[in-house]
Design an enzyme around this catalytic site. Sequence first.
Site, mmCIF file in Angstrom:
data_model
loop_
_atom_site.group_PDB
_atom_site.id
_atom_site.type_symbol
_atom_site.label_atom_id
_atom_site.label_comp_id
_atom_site.label_asym_id
_atom_site.label_seq_id
_atom_site.Cartn_x
_atom_site.Cartn_y
_atom_site.Cartn_z
ATOM 1 C CD GLU A 310 -3.114 6.172 -0.456
ATOM 2 O OE1 GLU A 310 -2.859 5.088 -0.602
ATOM 3 O OE2 GLU A 310 -2.395 6.834 -0.670
ATOM 4 C CG ASP A 384 1.634 2.361 -3.580
ATOM 5 O OD1 ASP A 384 2.335 3.262 -4.122
ATOM 6 O OD2 ASP A 384 1.019 2.176 -2.290
ATOM 7 C CD GLU A 412 4.933 2.978 0.447
ATOM 8 O OE1 GLU A 412 5.113 3.844 -0.345
ATOM 9 O OE2 GLU A 412 3.903 2.957 0.955
#
Lengths: 724, 724
Positions: A310, A384, A412
């Site tokens: 990333e 993820d 998240e």
Amino acid sequence: MNLNKLLFLLYFSICLNANSQNLDGYKLWLNYDKIEDPQLASDYSNLVRSIYLSNSSDILKNAQNELGRAIPRLLEKNGSYTATIQPENTLIIELFEKLPSDLRLQLENDFRTTNDEGFLIKTISYKSNPVTVISAKKDIGILYGVFRLLHLMQTHQKLTTIDLIDSPKVKLRMLDHWDNLDRTVERGYAGFSLWNWQKLPGYIDQRYIDYARANASIGINATVLTNVNANALILNPMYLDKVEALATIFRSYGIQVYLTARFSAPIELGNLKTADPLDPDVQNWWKNKAAEIYKRIPDFGGFLVKANSEGQPGPQNYGRNHVDGANMMATALEPYGGIVIWRAFVYSEHDDTDRAKQAYDEFLPYDGKFMDNVLVQVKNGPIDFQPREPFHPLFGAMKQTPLVIEFQITQEYLGFSTHLVFLPKLFEEVLDADTFQKGKGSTVSKVIDGSLYGNTLTGMAGVANIGTDLNWTGHPFAQANWYGFGRLAWNPYLSAETIAEEWLKATYSSEKAFVEPLKKMMITSREAVVNYMTPLGLHHIFDTGHHYGPGPWVDDLGRPDWNPVYYHNADYNGIGFDRTPTGSNATEQYAKELETIYNDTRKIPEKYLLWFHHLPWDYKLKNGIDLWDGLALKYQEGVNQVKDMITTWKNAKPYLTEGQFKEINMLLQIQLKEAEWWRDACLLYFQTFSQRPLPKGVDKPAHTLAYYRSLKFPFAPGIRPQWD
Amino acid sequence: MNLNKLLFLLYFSICLNANSQNLDGYKLWLNYDKIEDPQLASDYSNLVRSIYLSNSSDILKNAQNELGRAIPRLLEKNGSYTATIQPENTLIIELFEKLPSDLRLQLENDFRTTNDEGFLIKTISYKSNPVTVISAKKDIGILYGVFRLLHLMQTHQKLTTIDLIDSPKVKLRMLDHWDNLDRTVERGYAGFSLWNWQKLPGYIDQRYIDYARANASIGINATVLTNVNANALILNPMYLDKVEALATIFRSYGIQVYLTARFSAPIELGNLKTADPLDPDVQNWWKNKAAEIYKRIPDFGGFLVKANSEGQPGPQNYGRNHVDGANMMATALEPYGGIVIWRAFVYSEHDDTDRAKQAYDEFLPYDGKFMDNVLVQVKNGPIDFQPREPFHPLFGAMKQTPLVIEFQITQEYLGFSTHLVFLPKLFEEVLDADTFQKGKGSTVSKVIDGSLYGNTLTGMAGVANIGTDLNWTGHPFAQANWYGFGRLAWNPYLSAETIAEEWLKATYSSEKAFVEPLKKMMITSREAVVNYMTPLGLHHIFDTGHHYGPGPWVDDLGRPDWNPVYYHNADYNGIGFDRTPTGSNATEQYAKELETIYNDTRKIPEKYLLWFHHLPWDYKLKNGIDLWDGLALKYQEGVNQVKDMITTWKNAKPYLTEGQFKEINMLLQIQLKEAEWWRDACLLYFQTFSQRPLPKGVDKPAHTLAYYRSLKFPFAPGIRPQWD
């Protein structure tokens, strides 16, 4: 008038409770509420009638401090202490090697099974008197033993005779803080970073101490202070002075400090032209940096590294590989006993393979090539931190490399800090999963605790959900996720139910009529969030960037594998990601036994159905109904489960202060609204492909699809600031 | 062994206190500590033996709630309440008009002098029994009266008979929050914004209620939720729903909500092509926006506007002026009773006049041209919240326009939240200053309370120092600045000493031996910070952007008037900004009487010397020594004063918990270090011009000038994020 007076008094006492409520949240599961049961109070008072404990180290002093905090609150009296071990003692707290020989003799056998961080709490006899002994091989075991005893009291366990031996099964029990130097927290939903860099090192916030206490109470022994999307500045002397101040406090609670190391730091801080791991200047820079750190922090843990992931720099920038990078840093840390934790969370923008396959493909070839002080950290699932994923195929497959499992405690993809979701249920599902990599029974737990392949360096990491909110975690029940992570890192074989019960009792009340329904609610909460967000194996259909709320329609992000449409693949024919041999063949990364199950729609558990299969809208589910209808009903079930949670909470009101009740009730109302939002937005969107009506039992959406698509949240919390 | 036991017990009781300390900070000056004096406790118990109070409105309910919180803590018993007014009552709390006629008759005269927010607390007789009455014309007066009574108890005042009438002298007593929508706070040093926009409106944080309580307890009745560097999004329906939720809570404590209005909002939110205030579409947009807001919040206060200042858009972008802009908004708000507060903090990058003169030059011509519901908000001094400035020349000069004075409670140029600086001493200096604009005695206070020119709309605003820190303000003593601002907004004629004493007693202890030295320390603290940062009239020599620490050498910022060198003008000849007729002639903006004083080095108070004069290094100060030596000795004096503060705090230890003592002690050590940093960095830099040695008595600098110049603080708190 008397009734009126009574009502007034009642009213005032409620106000009083309401007011104290939010300060109570600060105390976490260490609130040490008064023991009201007279028998228990009397038993416990007897137990602390005459205490011996040594205070010859900072850790032991903190064990004493904790007793000094807890006993007066639990029993409304102070414990009484002796300066040496006496026959009158009712509670003796001492290292095994320092116990009088007759006590040692009675405990010798027990100590064969404890490790360096383990402890024993046992009622035996000393000079013909019964005495409870807390003992351990090292100071930290004493501290853990004291916390455990206090926990047993707070949860109203009978302690007239006690026989408890416990040792942690995992060596590194670690919190990963994704905290930036500006105090924003990536994926943080409980305010901002605890670390007040501006005021450190001169100002030691009491929260640092209470953070360490809370962690020690559940056995967490390592903390990574900084975000994996790292800023090199943390390695500068000015910041190292601040880190040292934190490390000094945390050391006295048995917690080692780690930092994230930005791979390009030699360029950014050292003015080198390269960060190539094979460059001698670069290697020297890291060696000197390690020396500089260990001079300040002799027990510094090491580095956590996110490299070539990333946008983070890494060895691949220089044509090198993960082994080159990790071993270079490991060489620098090795003289001091430091370790490198190298993250396997990689997926390349230049690789159009199924993202779920990439980490396995990239890391498996390196198995056995890392130095002994390198651990590879693997997220629990291959994508993820979704509400549900199958376990990551690297677990069990990477046989010669110790793997740290990385869970996300912060929520998240799980509704941030307004959704009550008890994550140990998710953790348990992953830990209990059988990898079959060394035959049946090769569970992820056994990979993690090292028993499957005989690793001695083992670890479990959790991305922290802790921030500056008064109650630490935003949602009061999110404290249970911090607690539960710690407990599972200590013992990956604990059940989620046991953990929920422990936490409820320590935090709220030990009354059975309170605990039982609440425990059920917590256990169900994880399935509820899966149902109303991503049922039947759906995943990553969250709105852009912030991951708050649904965004299954998002298709315009820079990389294909950042777009929800990549993951659900909905079209007029059906929905789901084909990871069987007709598709990406990700199933081949699992052991044969599992591959067969996952490839076969008749054998695969339906919870993973659309993770591995693209299926037509009229595919018949096991209960005989069409996939479309089943999907819609799952969304509705999630909403219904939240409604049940609200009812459960209302029924629990008699055991709660007005403030406690109201706070969670407000949060559950938000959760319900957002569960409905998820259901309505996702079903309206998928309906544009399925072209089928909602089945009976599913509520009509409140708004149009256009409305849901129009929602924007420019200041949703937890997004990385632009300056990083 | 007994001694050992005793030591243990002592040790544990200290730990216990240490632990409770940081939660105590949350309670502010409303901690309601138990009254230990038996006589006082008995008197107060008699006072609350039989209470009548009505609860017919949300505000009155909150008055009741506060009694319900406070009395059990102060007296360890509940007050006793009657449902109607009875002869047995010892405390009657009721609106004047609802009192029985014989009570009204006794109080009638007193009520001639109270205003709508005022109250009376008076012991009179009712049916031959003595009774204390709290009464007011409106509910809010009752709430203020209850808070005052509780304050009197907490500060151990004798209350057997009481006769107190008090009304606020200023109408708008307002906090300006420079809080951004991402929860960063511009110039905020106490964590982040209290407003959790993500969780609003569904989740009402207890802090919102406690914030409102604290404000109401000191009479603050208005709050601007958002930063003057404004984001138009706050005016969007999604955010207005959230603002409404806050307004509902605050209303029940007598606090009106205001928002900052970004001048370009019609373009950003309304898709208009212009924000020209004379454009009918723009005017309509604001009218509709006002209607939309008032539908949600019927008592919405209005807009605070920063226009054409530091990059903010404004009417000048369209060739219009401040009057055009302010009156356009005022027209939109006027039907609902809303007001516009238009800031006069302007200085143009295209204007090379002395920055100190520009606001006066730009605004004076508009005097009398604003609508009746417009107030102009003027910072206390002509530059920007320096440790010391002369008062802003617009005060007194702008005779037909009501001026709000804007103080900074947050410590942007005052050491952030690690320096103990008691700001009411600064506020008092400004308020007491004589403008001479309507003859001698035309003090700034009289401008602000409207008595000088007969304004009915009056206001005092403070830029808040409140954030998410557990203790609200970062530094525990910064709570005194919030408290003191509120008290001065209520009554600008209160002395700083009175305020310090009130706050110390309510927060820590009423013991004289504690209060007297601490009060002295607080009063001195403001002069200390002036001495070690900007003595003798120096100003704006702070490091770039963040304004943390010294940066007198900074000369590379985009605008001349952002650079410290612009302000101190140091060269080989001397130092200071010549604002006399030989220089910028800023002195002409003051009344003749002051102009004469300021222009004359023999008459000017030396505290303003270098503000108005550029003087040679060997200029003789009043005490006969050279300017250079005097300047250096002032810096040293500031450092010495901080050392004295440390001694004072050490001596106060017996009155403090271990935790309280340690926390402030750590902060004072930081303050000392930074005071030395200021002294050393500034003197080394100025010495490059003066070319003179440090006089005797001034400590040798610890580092070189190059070292001080090299210090960088990339993550210093309180800077506006880049996305704004």
